[in-house]
Design a protein around this motif. Structure first.
Motif, mmCIF file in Angstrom:
data_model
loop_
_atom_site.group_PDB
_atom_site.id
_atom_site.type_symbol
_atom_site.label_atom_id
_atom_site.label_comp_id
_atom_site.label_asym_id
_atom_site.label_seq_id
_atom_site.Cartn_x
_atom_site.Cartn_y
_atom_site.Cartn_z
ATOM 1 N N MET A 1 -37.047 22.596 -15.829
ATOM 2 C CA MET A 1 -36.824 22.575 -17.269
ATOM 3 C C MET A 1 -35.319 22.571 -17.555
ATOM 4 O O MET A 1 -34.598 23.449 -17.118
ATOM 5 C CB MET A 1 -37.487 23.814 -17.891
ATOM 6 C CG MET A 1 -38.290 23.464 -19.117
ATOM 7 S SD MET A 1 -39.072 24.924 -19.817
ATOM 8 C CE MET A 1 -40.788 24.608 -19.380
ATOM 9 N N ALA A 2 -34.911 21.556 -18.261
ATOM 10 C CA ALA A 2 -33.465 21.439 -18.495
ATOM 11 C C ALA A 2 -33.138 21.679 -19.957
ATOM 12 O O ALA A 2 -32.797 20.772 -20.694
ATOM 13 C CB ALA A 2 -32.977 20.056 -18.065
ATOM 14 N N GLU A 3 -33.297 22.919 -20.343
ATOM 15 C CA GLU A 3 -33.058 23.211 -21.759
ATOM 16 C C GLU A 3 -31.582 23.487 -22.017
ATOM 17 O O GLU A 3 -31.218 24.462 -22.656
ATOM 18 C CB GLU A 3 -33.918 24.405 -22.196
ATOM 19 C CG GLU A 3 -35.395 24.050 -22.215
ATOM 20 C CD GLU A 3 -36.213 25.007 -23.048
ATOM 21 O OE1 GLU A 3 -35.685 25.544 -24.040
ATOM 22 O OE2 GLU A 3 -37.375 25.232 -22.688
ATOM 23 N N ASN A 4 -30.737 22.631 -21.476
ATOM 24 C CA ASN A 4 -29.310 22.863 -21.705
ATOM 25 C C ASN A 4 -28.887 22.464 -23.115
ATOM 26 O O ASN A 4 -27.829 22.828 -23.581
ATOM 27 C CB ASN A 4 -28.447 22.133 -20.665
ATOM 28 C CG ASN A 4 -28.933 20.707 -20.464
ATOM 29 O OD1 ASN A 4 -29.777 20.224 -21.227
ATOM 30 N ND2 ASN A 4 -28.414 20.045 -19.449
ATOM 31 N N GLY A 5 -29.763 21.717 -23.799
ATOM 32 C CA GLY A 5 -29.625 21.482 -25.226
ATOM 33 C C GLY A 5 -28.394 20.692 -25.648
ATOM 34 O O GLY A 5 -27.628 20.179 -24.841
ATOM 35 N N MET A 6 -28.250 20.562 -26.946
ATOM 36 C CA MET A 6 -27.091 19.908 -27.555
ATOM 37 C C MET A 6 -26.798 18.572 -26.902
ATOM 38 O O MET A 6 -25.666 18.183 -26.692
ATOM 39 C CB MET A 6 -25.845 20.830 -27.455
ATOM 40 C CG MET A 6 -26.010 22.180 -28.116
ATOM 41 S SD MET A 6 -26.561 22.113 -29.835
ATOM 42 C CE MET A 6 -28.163 22.884 -29.699
ATOM 43 N N ASP A 7 -27.867 17.888 -26.584
ATOM 44 C CA ASP A 7 -27.760 16.624 -25.875
ATOM 45 C C ASP A 7 -27.921 15.479 -26.858
ATOM 46 O O ASP A 7 -28.729 14.606 -26.701
ATOM 47 C CB ASP A 7 -28.875 16.564 -24.804
ATOM 48 C CG ASP A 7 -28.359 15.939 -23.529
ATOM 49 O OD1 ASP A 7 -27.192 15.534 -23.519
ATOM 50 O OD2 ASP A 7 -29.145 15.882 -22.565
ATOM 51 N N HIS A 8 -27.128 15.524 -27.887
ATOM 52 C CA HIS A 8 -27.301 14.561 -28.968
ATOM 53 C C HIS A 8 -27.307 13.130 -28.474
ATOM 54 O O HIS A 8 -26.557 12.756 -27.595
ATOM 55 C CB HIS A 8 -26.167 14.720 -30.002
ATOM 56 C CG HIS A 8 -26.370 15.903 -30.882
ATOM 57 N ND1 HIS A 8 -27.187 15.882 -31.983
ATOM 58 C CD2 HIS A 8 -25.898 17.168 -30.794
ATOM 59 C CE1 HIS A 8 -27.187 17.070 -32.552
ATOM 60 N NE2 HIS A 8 -26.411 17.867 -31.843
ATOM 61 N N SER A 10 -29.607 11.517 -26.913
ATOM 62 C CA SER A 10 -30.245 11.214 -25.639
ATOM 63 C C SER A 10 -31.589 10.534 -25.850
ATOM 64 O O SER A 10 -32.294 10.225 -24.913
ATOM 65 C CB SER A 10 -30.449 12.502 -24.843
ATOM 66 O OG SER A 10 -31.357 13.321 -25.523
ATOM 67 N N GLU A 11 -31.976 10.291 -27.129
ATOM 68 C CA GLU A 11 -33.268 9.671 -27.403
ATOM 69 C C GLU A 11 -33.285 8.240 -26.901
ATOM 70 O O GLU A 11 -32.258 7.609 -26.684
ATOM 71 C CB GLU A 11 -33.547 9.649 -28.917
ATOM 72 C CG GLU A 11 -33.386 10.965 -29.615
ATOM 73 C CD GLU A 11 -32.006 11.119 -30.242
ATOM 74 O OE1 GLU A 11 -31.021 10.655 -29.622
ATOM 75 O OE2 GLU A 11 -31.923 11.705 -31.318
ATOM 76 N N LYS A 12 -34.512 7.725 -26.793
ATOM 77 C CA LYS A 12 -34.671 6.298 -26.533
ATOM 78 C C LYS A 12 -34.058 5.534 -27.696
ATOM 79 O O LYS A 12 -33.887 6.065 -28.790
ATOM 80 C CB LYS A 12 -36.165 5.978 -26.457
ATOM 81 C CG LYS A 12 -36.718 6.147 -25.067
ATOM 82 C CD LYS A 12 -36.603 4.840 -24.317
ATOM 83 C CE LYS A 12 -37.845 4.647 -23.501
ATOM 84 N NZ LYS A 12 -38.019 3.593 -22.661
ATOM 85 N N GLY A 15 -35.721 5.854 -30.980
ATOM 86 C CA GLY A 15 -35.546 7.194 -31.531
ATOM 87 C C GLY A 15 -34.199 7.299 -32.234
ATOM 88 O O GLY A 15 -34.088 7.807 -33.333
ATOM 89 N N ARG A 19 -33.700 7.824 -36.223
ATOM 90 C CA ARG A 19 -32.944 8.972 -36.705
ATOM 91 C C ARG A 19 -31.783 8.545 -37.590
ATOM 92 O O ARG A 19 -31.550 9.108 -38.650
ATOM 93 C CB ARG A 19 -32.427 9.772 -35.503
ATOM 94 C CG ARG A 19 -31.795 11.081 -35.884
ATOM 95 C CD ARG A 19 -31.657 11.979 -34.670
ATOM 96 N NE ARG A 19 -30.902 13.169 -35.025
ATOM 97 C CZ ARG A 19 -31.402 14.207 -35.667
ATOM 98 N NH1 ARG A 19 -32.659 14.208 -36.029
ATOM 99 N NH2 ARG A 19 -30.648 15.250 -35.966
ATOM 100 N N ARG A 20 -31.103 7.494 -37.146
ATOM 101 C CA ARG A 20 -29.920 7.069 -37.884
ATOM 102 C C ARG A 20 -30.304 6.413 -39.210
ATOM 103 O O ARG A 20 -29.744 6.721 -40.254
ATOM 104 C CB ARG A 20 -29.121 6.080 -37.013
ATOM 105 C CG ARG A 20 -27.717 5.782 -37.539
ATOM 106 C CD ARG A 20 -26.980 4.846 -36.597
ATOM 107 N NE ARG A 20 -27.557 3.512 -36.562
ATOM 108 C CZ ARG A 20 -28.115 2.961 -35.485
ATOM 109 N NH1 ARG A 20 -28.163 3.623 -34.339
ATOM 110 N NH2 ARG A 20 -28.615 1.735 -35.530
#
Lengths: 242, 170, 482
Positions: A1-8, A10-12, A15, A19-20
């Motif tokens: 589990m790589a919940e290092n987060g703040m990986d803005h 990184s979506e496909k 995605g 979002r944009r």
């Protein structure tokens, strides 16, 4: 589990795009959603008003004022919650009820009363199936004509009266929706009510039932006794068996 | 679902603290989606354009198959006789289906009286059976043939004729 | 909250929770009322004298009261509860207008009361799930516009840039219900109490089922998925399983749902092409529907151990599972041949209730129990009762749906059965009706258990809000200062 987060970001790709473009613009999102939900309805409903939609037949006449009043009672009591008016094109249904229900038979039905549940039997071909007196007794006490019936009795229909002015308002409104009533039809509502009501009262009298032409039950009988009759006659005239 | 990354996207500050993973769509789910889409188009094309099906066509086929399987004459082949068994069976059918219009003692009511020697449509067994089978639609007598079937029609006719004979005193 | 201070770079947001509490209580009260009417009409089917011989209490007049109360009063009010609560927090802003919020609340309750008065009096359009007469329809339109203005106004003043998935679903609810309600109810008034639709016959049927099916889609599905996307990760304290799945299943669902209405009119005078569209789009709805179920259930991965102790998660898991089940059953029942058997039977009633009791009801209970201590800042008065409610409701649904499946299959098969001579094996309709009686009693039992669970919740709620306030005040909500 790589919940290092703040990986803005990184979506496909889609995605990121979603979002944009959509998630940051509520108005655009709302427009896109509106388009998405309109397409299906437009494709299905608009053709109904073209030849690809439902058929029309000259064989079906508009409801008489008394039948309109009877139909209003049918609608008001919520009969459609237990009785369908829709014989499906299946052999078992045709054996039980008669020819299956064509679209053009419903052409003057506002609102439609096809129903979605058969707690009791279908009524689309009930017209002329029983004598008037049967319906009178059946509405007074369903178990007197159908032993073991689970339908509630409707004795108030035997006493309630219909108001000719109310019926005229209905006929006028129906005319505005496109039902082909003439000026004479509108002017002659009272006369028509009395005439058709008197005929039913006379038939009821032969079975020993005394009532008056302005009772709700008389209107309801008038409506029920025409259900599916013109359609069946037209199908017979066309030589259609079922 | 080995492709799960369980990598959070970092959107939580814009979603009241709710995080979202960047996991891919499950393969089987995507497969299901495409399968139903392809099936839907395939079915539509097949139904309307390849095998040219319709609701009416299906009904016609069902009716034709029924006609082959149950030819009309089956109706006529059941024999009629006023036997005690037939009368007893007929009484039960009468009570359940006919009594509410023709009365407990055939005295009539909504329907005509059957306890006298006046037969409007004919009083021979074949007349009575015909009337029960075909009904008298203009007077509200049902077409009982398809409802009861030939055997029960014969039984109830037997009951009516024997009871009538009894009442009229023949 | 004016005295509260926020960390540097953050501002205090003063959420309007009063409106949320109002909608909360309306949900609980109308839920109990709607289910009680359901129990009464279930009894009427098993034992006709329960119609009481009065015009106002016949099945034909009470059934619309039941369906409208549970859909528009119970389910409607929980949607508004959840939307007013979660959207303020998701967008980090108070609702755009407190006045509009209040008009929405009181207007909606007034509409429900007017429905509860008109239906027993036989004042109805008798178009399924759109029975309200035209003046009330006008009121619904106005109140919906008020809600929509407030909703989009709040979106306009939001303090976050991006909109979370729950809001997408809420948005589709606000937009689509407006379109459906207005188009479906176009009518010519005859008197103040009566009108006639501008559509006739099969066209009226098609429009009405386009509305009716999508009332399920956009009143009982999309806003509830929105609630799931907020309250399920909150209750489980887990991230949403897949953002991409959210995107695909959201757009798939709202685009496909709208087409499926004609599956209510299979084997009718509706043109074959329209029937086929209704059927195939229902089949295509399966995956987008299950996308929602998957994102719910997979979000709980890693939180399964909490399920044993947390009744709120129990409600959620059963609710989402029933959603998956009934969205599988629905497409199957839309297949022509299956529909030929199932249509008009109790099977349909069972299907509807596995969705309504299983999905909508269970998720509603979960959200209510999650909100209860938070909205009133009090401990739940009877925590054990929540678990008891869960079990009563679950057992009730199972009994209900199994009874209706059995009854539906039986009547469907007996209606069509023929004997050796090719004639109807059960020509007397009432014979079949009588064979359904045991199932109607069983259904009444299941429904009563479910209803009793809701009564327990009502007791729990009122006991809780009369209890002592928590000593420690909740920390003020803050948002980044933008």
């Amino acid at each position: 589990m790589a919940e290092n987060g703040m990986d803005h970001g990184s979506e496909k790709k889609y995605g990121q795009f979603h979002r944009r473009v959509f998630e940051s613009n509520a108005a655009l999102f709302a427009v896109a959603a509106t388009v998405a939900i309109l397409i299906g309805g437009i494709v299905e409903i608009i053709p109904m008003f073209t030849p690809a939609g439902t058929e029309h037949s000259e064989a079906i006449t508009p409801y008489t004022p008394l039948e309109v009043a009877g139909r209003d009672i049918y609608v008001s009591e919520g009969c459609y919650l237990c009785h369908s008016q829709w014989v499906r094109p299946m052999r078992a249904e045709i054996l039980r009820y008669g020819p299956w229900s064509r679209a053009w038979e419903y052409q003057y039905d506002r609102p439609f009363q096809l129903g979605s549940r058969r707690i009791g039997p279908d009524l689309h071909r009930v017209g002329n199936k029983y004598p008037d007196a049967w319906h009178y007794e059946h509405m007074r006490d369903p178990r007197s004509t159908t032993p073991g019936s689970v339908m509630p009795p409707y004795p108030w229909l035997l006493d309630d009266r219909i108001d000719p002015e109310d019926v005229r308002a209905s006929v006028i409104a129906l005319r505005k929706t496109g039902t082909p009533y003439t000026d004479e039809d509108v002017a002659g509502v009272e006369e028509s009510l009395a005439e058709q009501g008197a005929a039913i009262v006379a038939r009821l009298a032969t079975a020993g039932i005394e009532t008056t032409p302005d009772r709700s039950i008389v209107a309801l009988i008038a409506y029920l006794q025409r259900l599916g009759v013109e359609g069946r006659a037209e199908l017979e005239a066309q030589g259609v068996e079922y | 679902m080995s492709k799960e990354t369980n990598r959070v996207l970092g959107h939580a500050d814009e979603a009241d603290g709710i995080e979202e993973y960047d996991n891919p769509l499950p393969d089987w789910w995507l497969g299901l989606l495409w399968f139903t889409v392809i099936w839907a188009f395939g079915y539509g094309v097949w139904y309307h354009f390849i095998s040219d099906r319709s609701q009416e066509g299906k009904l016609a086929a069902e009716m034709q198959a029924a006609e082959l399987r149950w030819p009309e004459q089956a109706m006529a082949e059941v024999s009629f006789a006023i036997t005690p068994e037939a009368v007893a069976a007929g009484e039960g059918i009468y009570v359940q289906n006919c009594l509410m219009c023709h009365g407990g003692d055939l005295e009539g009511g909504i329907g005509v009286a059957l306890n006298d020697d006046e037969w409007i449509h004919g009083g021979e067994p074949e007349d009575v059976i015909r009337i029960i089978n075909e009904g008298v639609p203009e007077k509200g007598m049902l077409t009982w043939g398809p409802i009861l079937g030939p055997e029960k029609v014969n039984q109830v006719a037997a009951y009516v004729l024997s009871k009538n004979a009894e009442l009229v005193g023949e | 909250m004016s005295a509260a201070t926020a960390a540097p770079g953050r501002i205090v947001v003063d959420y309007d929770d009063d409106i949320v509490r109002k909608f909360f209580l309306a949900t609980v009260i109308w839920g109990v009322v709607g289910m009680l009417v359901g129990v009464i009409i279930a009894l009427q089917l098993a034992w006709w004298p329960a119609n009481l011989g009065l015009p106002w209490t016949t099945f034909g007049r009470l059934r619309p009261l039941h369906t409208n109360a549970v859909i528009f009063a119970f389910a409607g009010n929980i949607c508004f509860t959840g939307i007013y609560h979660s959207m303020q927090r998701l967008l980090k802003t108070r609702m755009w207008s407190d006045t509009l919020s209040k008009i929405h609340f009181w207007g909606w309750q007034l509409i429900i009361v007017s429905a509860a008065i008109t239906y027993p009096l036989g004042i109805t359009q008798s178009r399924e799930y759109a029975e309200l007469i035209w003046p009330i329809d006008v009121a619904v339109t106005l109140i919906w516009v008020v809600f929509a203005i407030n909703f989009f106004g709040t979106l306009a003043i939001r303090k976050v840039k991006h909109i979370y998935v729950a809001i997408w679903f809420y948005m589709s609810f606000v937009i689509t219900i407006a379109v459906l309600h207005i188009v479906n109810n176009l009518a010519m008034p005859a008197t103040f109490l009566r009108s006639y639709p501008i559509y006739s016959g099969m066209t009226d049927a098609l429009v009405q089922w386009w509305y009716g099916h999508n009332a399920v889609g956009f009143f009982l599905t999309t806003p509830f998925l929105g609630l799931m996307y907020y309250y399920l990760p909150k209750a489980a304290d887990r991230p949403i399983y897949s953002y991409r799945l959210s995107i695909i299943h959201f757009w798939g669902l709202i685009f496909l749902y709208i087409w499926a209405g004609p599956h209510h009119l299979l084997y009718s005078g509706l043109p074959d092409w329209a029937q086929t569209l209704g059927m195939v789009f229902s089949i295509m709805l399966l995956a987008p529907s299950w996308g929602g179920m998957l994102n719910g259930l997979l979000t709980l991965k890693g939180a399964w151990h909490k399920l044993r102790t947390d009744p709120i998660l129990k409600f959620m898991v059963v609710g989402v599972t029933f959603y998956g089940m009934s969205t599988f059953e629905g497409p199957m029942m839309s297949i022509r041949s299956v529909n030929g058997l199932a249509h008009f039977t109790n099977w349909v009633v069972g299907h509807v209730h596995s969705g309504a009791l299983g999905w909508n009801g269970m998720l509603t209970f979960a959200v209510l129990y999650w909100l209860l201590p938070r909205l009133w800042n009090r401990e739940v008065a009877y925590p054990k009762m929540v678990t008891q409610h869960f079990w009563l409701a679950t057992i009730g649904i199972v009994i209900y749906t199994v009874a209706m499946w059995a009854a539906g299959l039986m009547e469907g098969l007996q209606w069509r059965a023929v004997n050796d001579a090719g004639q109807l094996a059960n020509p007397i309709f009432i014979d079949i009706v009588h064979r359904l009686e045991p199932f109607y009693w069983l259904r009444l039992l299941g429904g009563t258990l479910y209803f009793l669970g809701a009564v327990m919740m009502l007791i729990n709620v009122f006991k809780t809000i009369r209890g002592p306030e928590r000593v420690a005040a909740a920390a003020p909500a803050t948002a980044p200062a933008s």
